[in-house]
Each structure stands twice: as structure tokens, then as C-alpha cells.
Design a protein around this motif. Structure first.
Motif, mmCIF file in Angstrom:
data_model
loop_
_atom_site.group_PDB
_atom_site.id
_atom_site.type_symbol
_atom_site.label_atom_id
_atom_site.label_comp_id
_atom_site.label_asym_id
_atom_site.label_seq_id
_atom_site.Cartn_x
_atom_site.Cartn_y
_atom_site.Cartn_z
ATOM 1 N N MET A 124 0.922 -1.117 0.181
ATOM 2 C CA MET A 124 -0.214 0.135 0.098
ATOM 3 C C MET A 124 1.098 1.396 -0.014
ATOM 4 O O MET A 124 1.770 1.222 0.769
ATOM 5 N N LYS A 125 0.615 2.385 -0.899
ATOM 6 C CA LYS A 125 1.319 3.361 -1.041
ATOM 7 C C LYS A 125 0.950 4.534 -0.219
ATOM 8 O O LYS A 125 -0.399 4.684 0.124
ATOM 9 N N ARG A 126 2.007 5.175 0.692
ATOM 10 C CA ARG A 126 1.592 6.062 1.742
ATOM 11 C C ARG A 126 2.001 7.390 1.016
ATOM 12 O O ARG A 126 3.138 7.481 0.500
ATOM 13 N N SER A 127 1.291 8.465 0.969
ATOM 14 C CA SER A 127 1.419 9.749 0.512
ATOM 15 C C SER A 127 0.876 10.698 1.487
ATOM 16 O O SER A 127 0.293 10.659 1.993
ATOM 17 N N PHE A 128 1.492 12.141 1.124
ATOM 18 C CA PHE A 128 1.070 12.942 1.923
ATOM 19 C C PHE A 128 -0.351 13.762 1.293
ATOM 20 O O PHE A 128 -0.436 13.984 0.172
ATOM 21 N N THR A 129 -1.220 14.176 2.259
ATOM 22 C CA THR A 129 -2.344 15.189 1.658
ATOM 23 C C THR A 129 -1.988 16.499 1.432
ATOM 24 O O THR A 129 -1.018 16.897 1.786
ATOM 25 N N TYR A 130 -2.878 17.089 0.612
ATOM 26 C CA TYR A 130 -2.626 18.497 0.321
ATOM 27 C C TYR A 130 -2.546 19.433 1.711
ATOM 28 O O TYR A 130 -1.724 20.424 1.764
ATOM 29 N N ILE A 131 -3.331 19.223 2.690
ATOM 30 C CA ILE A 131 -3.426 19.819 3.807
ATOM 31 C C ILE A 131 -2.061 19.540 4.572
ATOM 32 O O ILE A 131 -1.619 20.673 5.036
ATOM 33 N N GLU A 132 -1.499 18.362 4.761
ATOM 34 C CA GLU A 132 -0.291 18.476 5.162
ATOM 35 C C GLU A 132 0.752 18.916 4.728
ATOM 36 O O GLU A 132 1.786 19.618 5.183
ATOM 37 N N ILE A 133 0.776 19.299 3.241
ATOM 38 C CA ILE A 133 1.934 19.779 2.632
ATOM 39 C C ILE A 133 1.782 21.517 2.731
ATOM 40 O O ILE A 133 2.707 22.197 3.099
ATOM 41 N N ILE A 134 0.413 21.739 2.873
ATOM 42 C CA ILE A 134 0.251 23.175 2.963
ATOM 43 C C ILE A 134 0.309 23.747 4.347
ATOM 44 O O ILE A 134 0.973 24.788 4.592
ATOM 45 N N VAL A 135 0.348 22.923 5.490
ATOM 46 C CA VAL A 135 0.707 23.116 6.745
ATOM 47 C C VAL A 135 2.249 23.166 7.083
ATOM 48 O O VAL A 135 2.678 24.189 7.421
ATOM 49 N N THR A 136 2.876 22.213 6.191
ATOM 50 C CA THR A 136 4.304 22.279 6.310
ATOM 51 C C THR A 136 4.947 23.503 5.605
ATOM 52 O O THR A 136 5.828 24.035 6.264
ATOM 53 N N MET A 137 4.459 23.883 4.467
ATOM 54 C CA MET A 137 4.836 25.262 3.857
ATOM 55 C C MET A 137 4.547 26.326 4.596
ATOM 56 O O MET A 137 5.326 27.183 4.681
ATOM 57 N N ALA A 138 3.544 26.327 5.488
ATOM 58 C CA ALA A 138 3.293 27.680 6.304
ATOM 59 C C ALA A 138 4.207 27.662 7.524
ATOM 60 O O ALA A 138 4.675 28.858 7.799
ATOM 61 N N ILE A 139 4.570 26.619 8.008
ATOM 62 C CA ILE A 139 5.200 26.521 9.224
ATOM 63 C C ILE A 139 7.048 26.979 8.622
ATOM 64 O O ILE A 139 7.462 27.803 9.241
ATOM 65 N N ILE A 140 7.249 26.579 7.544
ATOM 66 C CA ILE A 140 8.576 26.769 6.847
ATOM 67 C C ILE A 140 8.473 28.378 6.684
ATOM 68 O O ILE A 140 9.518 28.789 6.866
ATOM 69 N N SER A 141 7.508 28.964 5.947
ATOM 70 C CA SER A 141 7.583 30.220 5.501
ATOM 71 C C SER A 141 7.513 31.189 6.752
ATOM 72 O O SER A 141 8.287 32.266 6.911
ATOM 73 N N ILE A 142 6.904 30.554 8.067
ATOM 74 C CA ILE A 142 7.021 31.604 9.137
ATOM 75 C C ILE A 142 8.310 31.508 9.778
ATOM 76 O O ILE A 142 9.010 32.510 10.190
ATOM 77 N N ILE A 143 8.965 30.564 9.906
ATOM 78 C CA ILE A 143 10.314 30.226 10.325
ATOM 79 C C ILE A 143 11.320 31.097 9.576
ATOM 80 O O ILE A 143 11.890 31.951 10.080
ATOM 81 N N MET A 144 11.198 31.132 8.261
ATOM 82 C CA MET A 144 12.044 31.753 7.280
ATOM 83 C C MET A 144 11.735 33.310 7.349
ATOM 84 O O MET A 144 12.686 34.223 7.549
ATOM 85 N N SER A 145 10.561 33.989 7.575
ATOM 86 C CA SER A 145 10.320 35.187 7.810
ATOM 87 C C SER A 145 10.772 35.871 9.315
ATOM 88 O O SER A 145 11.288 36.815 9.303
ATOM 89 N N ILE A 146 10.760 35.053 10.140
ATOM 90 C CA ILE A 146 11.579 35.433 11.306
ATOM 91 C C ILE A 146 12.855 35.636 11.327
ATOM 92 O O ILE A 146 13.489 36.578 11.753
ATOM 93 N N ALA A 147 13.490 34.585 10.546
ATOM 94 C CA ALA A 147 14.945 34.568 10.210
ATOM 95 C C ALA A 147 15.296 35.928 9.319
ATOM 96 O O ALA A 147 16.449 36.396 9.716
ATOM 97 N N VAL A 148 14.658 36.090 8.440
ATOM 98 C CA VAL A 148 14.763 37.306 7.591
ATOM 99 C C VAL A 148 14.611 38.821 8.581
ATOM 100 O O VAL A 148 15.543 39.701 8.458
ATOM 101 N N ILE A 149 13.893 38.766 9.456
ATOM 102 C CA ILE A 149 13.580 39.972 10.490
ATOM 103 C C ILE A 149 14.792 40.239 11.296
ATOM 104 O O ILE A 149 15.234 41.159 11.485
ATOM 105 N N LYS A 150 15.211 38.900 11.795
ATOM 106 C CA LYS A 150 16.319 38.939 12.600
ATOM 107 C C LYS A 150 17.635 39.450 11.976
ATOM 108 O O LYS A 150 18.449 40.202 12.526
#
Length: 139
Positions: A1-27
Motif C-alpha cells: 500500500m502506498k503512503r503519500s501526503f495530503t494537500y493539507i499536510e503539505i500546506i501546513v508544512t509550507m506555512a510553518i517553513i515560511s513563518i520560520i524563514m520570515s522570522i530569520a529574515v527579520i532577525k
């Protein structure tokens, strides 16, 4: 059986990464401002040091400003200091050179302007006392 990510999981992951990156740029922007302010404070301390050196040695001390560095000179000895975060924009002293006589008085009053990435740092020197003043605020 194939296991894959849902669109929701990918969007949440991308949102978390973008928040972390924006904090780094501000710092990083804040870090540049702190470096500029510290360098400006160091320039002020070195000008005061040159004045005190003239008083204690009873000799003329010259602080010469260039675009990328400044020199503190006394009796054929020179100490060169390079700007790392600031650039000298304007110096009202002839030959871009501030001289303190043996009594610690500058040759004349004047203003020196330094440019950072986002702000201007203005330094004024009084004629009678050699007092170094700052226009604007350094938080």
C-alpha cells in the motif's frame, strides 16, 4: 500500500517553513542595525580617545576620515580603523581631517555624516570643548 501526503499536510508544512524563514529574515535586518549602531558608537569613542590622547600627551592628534576607514595619528604613528557597516558620506573638515591641539580643542567645529543601510548617522563636534554630539537617536 502506498503512503503519500495530503494537500493539507503539505500546506501546513509550507506555512510553518515560511513563518520560520520570515522570522530569520527579520532577525538579520535587526542584526545589521545593531552592527551599524555599535560601529557608530565605536567611532565616537575613538574620537573622544583622540581628544584625550591630545590632552594627555600634549601633542596634536589628527583623525583623518576616508570613505572606507579613518586614521588616528600622533607623532608619525598611525592607527587605521576600517568601517565594516557604515560609509562616510560627508565631512565638513578641510582635507577630511579633524585635528585636536595639545589642549584637546578641535581645529574647528564640524559635522561628519555616516550612512548605514537604512539610516543616516550625524556626528557634530563642538569647537571650544571638542564635545562630540549625536544628531538623531541611537536606540
Amino acid at each position: 500500500m502506498k503512503r503519500s501526503f495530503t494537500y493539507i499536510e503539505i500546506i501546513v508544512t509550507m506555512a510553518i517553513i515560511s513563518i520560520i524563514m520570515s522570522i530569520a529574515v527579520i532577525k538579520l535586518g535587526t542584526l545589521d542595525n545593531i552592527k551599524e549602531k555599535n560601529e557608530f558608537r565605536t567611532i565616537i569613542k575613538n574620537i573622544k580617545y583622540a581628544r584625550n590622547l591630545a590632552l594627555s600627551s600634549r601633542e596634536q592628534v589628527e583623525v583623518g576620515f576616508k570613505n572606507d576607514h579613518y586614521d588616528i595619528r600622533i607623532s608619525n604613528k598611525s592607527d587605521k580603523k576600517y568601517y565594516e557597516n557604515l560609509k562616510m558620506s560627508k565631512c565638513e573638515y578641510s582635507g577630511n581631517s579633524l585635528n585636536f591641539n595639545a589642549a584637546g580643542r578641535p581645529n574647528r567645529a564640524g559635522t561628519i555624516v555616516f550612512l548605514g543601510k537604512e539610516r543616516k548617522y550625524i556626528l557634530t563636534i563642538g569647537v571650544a570643548t571638542g564635545k562630540v554630539n549625536i544628531k538623531g537617536k541611537i536606540e
